[in-house]
Write an enzyme that holds these catalytic residues in place. Structure first.
Site, mmCIF file in Angstrom:
data_model
loop_
_atom_site.group_PDB
_atom_site.id
_atom_site.type_symbol
_atom_site.label_atom_id
_atom_site.label_comp_id
_atom_site.label_asym_id
_atom_site.label_seq_id
_atom_site.Cartn_x
_atom_site.Cartn_y
_atom_site.Cartn_z
ATOM 1 C CG ASP A 15 25.153 -40.552 -0.321
ATOM 2 O OD1 ASP A 15 25.997 -39.965 -1.006
ATOM 3 O OD2 ASP A 15 24.256 -39.965 0.312
ATOM 4 C CG ASP A 125 26.666 -34.255 -1.050
ATOM 5 O OD1 ASP A 125 26.954 -33.106 -0.670
ATOM 6 O OD2 ASP A 125 26.538 -35.217 -0.267
#
Length: 898
Positions: A15, A125
């Site tokens: 991320d 995700d």
């Protein structure tokens, strides 16, 4: 009996920004890459590292370590770094159809600059997966996808029955889109960290593998087991090859290898059983308890979604169409500038960014990126407008007039009112001092004005305002030219063809009166035109009558307010269950605009909203990381006034009611929605999603325990039956819910929360969204056969008319022209741009229907068409005059003179 094979893939799910600001994660990425390049040189047994499916990691690393470029290239050439196919790991549902495509288009091109991308649609995700992913992946040459959410794994002892479209007994399955496209799907049934931190110690390794192997075998359909060696921001496991050697020493019936997705998938595909499940369409955890679908991220920090909509529309719906038209005049298309802007925008599209579920610093930086991309889009559009207008013949207008050109860059017919400011007279600073010039212009009595079209005919227009102020020109061949000028604001009512422009001129003189009556009666409580009648009730709610079908919709437009003790990810109503409705409080109505062309009224309502929840208790519950379902903080007894001003706008000739709600939020931990009861008996509804109008059930599965059922939307949500329906459009309001009572559409316009949520305690005071807020939405009824027209109008609502003033001059282009033809009741244009690196034209749209074909006629005069893929290569599909159900349809147009 052959050994079972365990494929260990090293990776780190990266991320770019989340629970720390971007640069904090960035510096850790640099360390990870440094370690990785070192291990590749020193450990000959280290097979490879999967770079999380996003090529932006390479850019981020080399921004700090530019001298490492050759070393990175060598690792990719050796097959040690596995890259692509995307630019970033996006959230599917909260970015536009085109943004999803550009992520793949840019990602594949960036990957190929380095080497060969991994042909795996990688969604580890993503907070749910778009239904059109199978068709999109195949269009990009990708036949497989891996994902972590959206499908319920049931295992061998719970065989899937036929009507369970969202569950699979295996981690391997087929995934079918609404058009019938089918790809292989790989579910991370034990998450993408199931092989993380493998022990080297033999005793620890034995314990680790006994559990991990059993977990994997519960869902694996073959003897090939996948172990993902990594997790979120996971540092490199430097001794992974040693750990694998230990595992091989411990087990005789398993072979453990350090591997890659290519090797694993090739082996799995060879041994797939015949009884794989097929999951269909959108994968949004339909079979779960409904709490952790994370759909409420679509209402977290709504200001991000609104800004994202603005930038997407500027790039894909304004700048690119205008630049494409201009390229046919200039022979130039701003490929580099648009690529730069798209990259900036895509950097805001990862699932922890656009979802609004990060710390405050992340989202502050996002707004800067949004603004930068927006300004590039505005510059590109301005340059294109100048190129086009200078090439037009405006000598058809009178000498003392002020010509201007209006462009419809949408792919739909558009009847609308647009406003623009026309410079009437200027005094340059070189001729008179600024104050003197200002005073002279300010003192002038401006004449009456009217507006004519290219044929010299007066058009339906109104003069709205005059102003005197500073302005400047920036010549391309000289220094800036400052001046003072008088400006006239003009409001024009017009109908446009798709992808067309029309020329007008502001002329001094007395206008002929428009022989139309006012649309406002009863002191603003009643608005009516040819198509609809709208009555504002005493309590502020609306009664809307469709004059075409005679259908009435009552009690529309109620604001609902409740407490929220959830977080940026998940809404959880406060335990007190207090609900406030705007119709329980007095409504004041005022007329803003009352002309023959436009009616605008304002409804003002004030609700006594609790100022927050019990702050000390909620803070303790957050600090102790108490799961939101176990929280007991209730709303305070202290209230403050929340005044909501709703402007209703009705234009002549339109069935759509445009609404803008304005309010100053000074309350914390609450949610505000606007409700539209449809009173239509139906078990399903539709919503605009990624390249499809998705049909969704109104009811939830038996396993669902969340009392709410939040859903994503792009441009609209619609409820209809065989005879009539209601479409609610929006501008950057991505969350809705379909309520059982009165089949009500509930659209979230604010959700204020105090923490990030997820795995720890991260305060996010700016997620309370304090301050001035606006929310724009539309209401439009329809009959049995014109629902798609309201969908197209909802799209039109997001795309303003572009206007440019010009001078009188000769030119080869007419001042009134349709650049391209689009004829189909079902086709919705999403892109009109130049093919990457060429001046060929790409035109893309999709079928608004998932179950019916439609006729389709497309034409770009002077060009020849072939079918294209999403990644702008020539397709093997034939050109047809039929748009198939749920089809994404791309054409590539080459100039006859090429």
């Amino acid at each position: 009996m052959s050994k079972k094979k365990v494929y260990i893939i090293s990776h780190s799910h990266w991320d770019r920004e989340w629970y720390m600001p971007y640069e904090q994660h960035h510096m850790r990425l640099v360390t990870l890459m440094d370690d990785l390049l070192e291990i590749i040189k020193t450990d000959l047994d280290f097979h490879s590292f999967h770079l999380d499916g996003q090529t932006i990691i390479l850019d981020d690393y080399l921004e700090v370590r530019p001298h490492k470029k050759e070393e990175v290239q060598a690792a990719i050439d050796a097959g040690k770094l596995k890259i692509g196919p995307f630019y970033i790991l996006q959230d599917d549902f909260l970015i536009s159809s085109e943004a999803n495509t550009r992520n793949m288009l840019i990602g594949l091109e960036e990957s190929r600059k380095w080497g060969t991308p991994v042909k795996l649609g990688y969604f580890p995700d993503t907070f749910g997966n778009m239904g059109q992913a199978p068709q999109m992946m195949l269009e990009g040459g990708i036949e497989m996808a891996a994902f972590g959410r959206g499908v319920k794994p049931t295992g061998f002892n719970n065989v899937v029955i036929n009507d369970e479209k969202y569950a699979s007994q295996f981690s391997e399955m087929w995934w079918q889109g609404p058009d019938g496209s089918k790809i292989f799907g790989l579910l991370f049934a034990n998450w993408y960290s199931n092989g993380n931190e493998i022990p080297v110690d033999k005793e620890e390794s034995k314990v680790f593998w006994e559990r991990k192997l059993a977990d994997a075998e519960l869902y694996a359909s073959t003897n090939h087991l996948l172990m993902m060696n990594g997790c979120d921001h996971q540092p490199l496991q430097k001794d992974v090859t040693q750990a694998i050697k230990v595992a091989n020493e411990l087990y005789d019936d398993y072979e453990f290898i350090h591997s890659s997705f290519e090797e694993y998938l090739e082996a799995v595909m060879t041994d797939l059983p015949d009884n794989l499940s097929t999951v269909e369409g959108e994968l949004t955890s339909q079979e779960t308890d409904g709490w952790y679908t994370l759909a409420n991220t679509s209402s977290s920090r709504i200001y991000l979604k609104q800004k994202n909509t603005e930038v997407q529309r500027q790039l894909e719906s304004i700048a690119e169409p205008l630049a494409t038209m201009a390229s046919q005049v200039s022979g130039h298309y701003p490929h580099d500038e648009l690529r730069y802007a798209w990259k900036l925008l895509l950097q805001n599209h990862p699932h922890d960014s656009i979802c609004g579920c990060s710390v405050d610093e992340v989202h502050r930086e996002m707004m800067t990126r949004f603004d930068k991309a927006l300004e590039v889009g505005r510059f590109v559009a301005s340059e294109a407008l100048e190129t086009l207008t200078l090439a037009m013949n405006t000598e058809v207008f009178p000498e003392e007039s002020r010509p201007f050109i209006a462009f419809n860059t949408s792919g739909n017919q558009k009847q609308t009112i647009f406003e623009t400011e026309i410079e009437w007279e200027r005094i340059p600073f070189s001729e008179m001092s600024p104050p003197a010039g200002y005073r002279e212009l300010k003192a002038k009595d401006l004449p009456d004005f009217y507006v004519i079209d290219e044929q010299g005919q007066q058009v339906a227009a109104e003069i709205v305002a005059h102003d005197t102020r500073f302005g400047y020109d920036l010549p391309k061949d000289g220094f800036r030219i400052p001046f003072m000028a008088n400006y006239v604001t003009v409001r024009v009512h017009e109908a446009f063809d798709p992808l067309s422009w029309k020329g007008y001129a502001l002329v001094a003189g007395k206008a002929k009166e428009i022989s139309l009556t006012s649309m406002v009666t009863n002191d603003g409580y009643h608005l009516e035109n040819e198509h609809v009648a709208l009555t504002i009730q005493e309590d502020g709610r609306l009664t809307l009558t469709d004059k075409i079908t005679t259908q009435r919709f009552e009690n529309l437009l109620t604001y609902e307010n409740v407490g929220d003790v959830g977080n940026e990810y998940i809404f959880k109503q406060s335990p007190d269950k207090t609900v406030l409705y705007s119709h329980d409080y007095p409504a004041e109505v005022n007329v803003i605009t009352d002309t023959p062309l436009l009616a605008e009224v304002m409804i003002r309502q004030t609700l006594p909203v609790p100022v927050g929840v019990e702050e000390e208790q909620l803070r303790e519950e957050m600090k102790s990381v108490t799961e939101f379902r176990q929280r007991h903080a209730t709303r305070t007894k202290e209230t403050a006034p929340l005044t909501i001003e709703t402007i209703l706008r009705l234009e002549r000739g339109k069935r759509q009611i445009q609404c803008e709600a304005r309010f100053n939020n000074q309350m914390k931990n609450h949610r505000l929605r606007v409700l539209f009861p449809t009173m239509i008996e139906t078990n399903e509804h539709v919503a605009d999603s990624i390249y499809e109008v998705a049909t969704r059930p109104n009811d939830v599965a038996d396993t669902w325990t969340n009392p709410t059922n939040p859903q994503h939307q792009q441009t609209f949500v619609n409820v209809h039956n065989e005879t009539h329906g209601l479409t609610i459009g929006n501008y950057g309001l991505n969350e809705y819910e379909l309520l059982e009572q009165d089949t009500t559409i509930a659209v979230t316009i604010l959700r204020a929360t105090a923490e990030l949520g997820d795995w720890g305690y991260f305060e996010t005071p700016e997620a309370q969204c304090l301050g001035e807020q606006t929310a724009a939405f539309t209401i439009e009824p329809h009959g049995a056969n014109d629902g798609f027209a309201t969908y197209q109008e909802a799209h039109n609502f997001q795309i303003p008319i572009s206007v440019a003033q010009t001078s009188r001059h000769a030119g080869a282009l007419p001042a009134d022209k349709q650049f391209a033809t689009i004829e189909s009741p079902n086709y919705q244009l999403t892109s009109f741009k130049c093919q990457e690196h060429t001046l060929n034209i790409i035109m893309r749209g999709y079928n608004l229907s998932s179950d019916e074909e439609a006729p389709l006629t497309l034409d770009v005069p002077g060009h020849q068409a072939v079918r294209s893929t999403l990644i702008e290569t020539v397709s093997d599909k034939a050109l047809t005059s039929t748009l198939l159900p749920a089809e994404i349809h791309t054409t590539l147009w080459t100039s006859d003179n090429a």
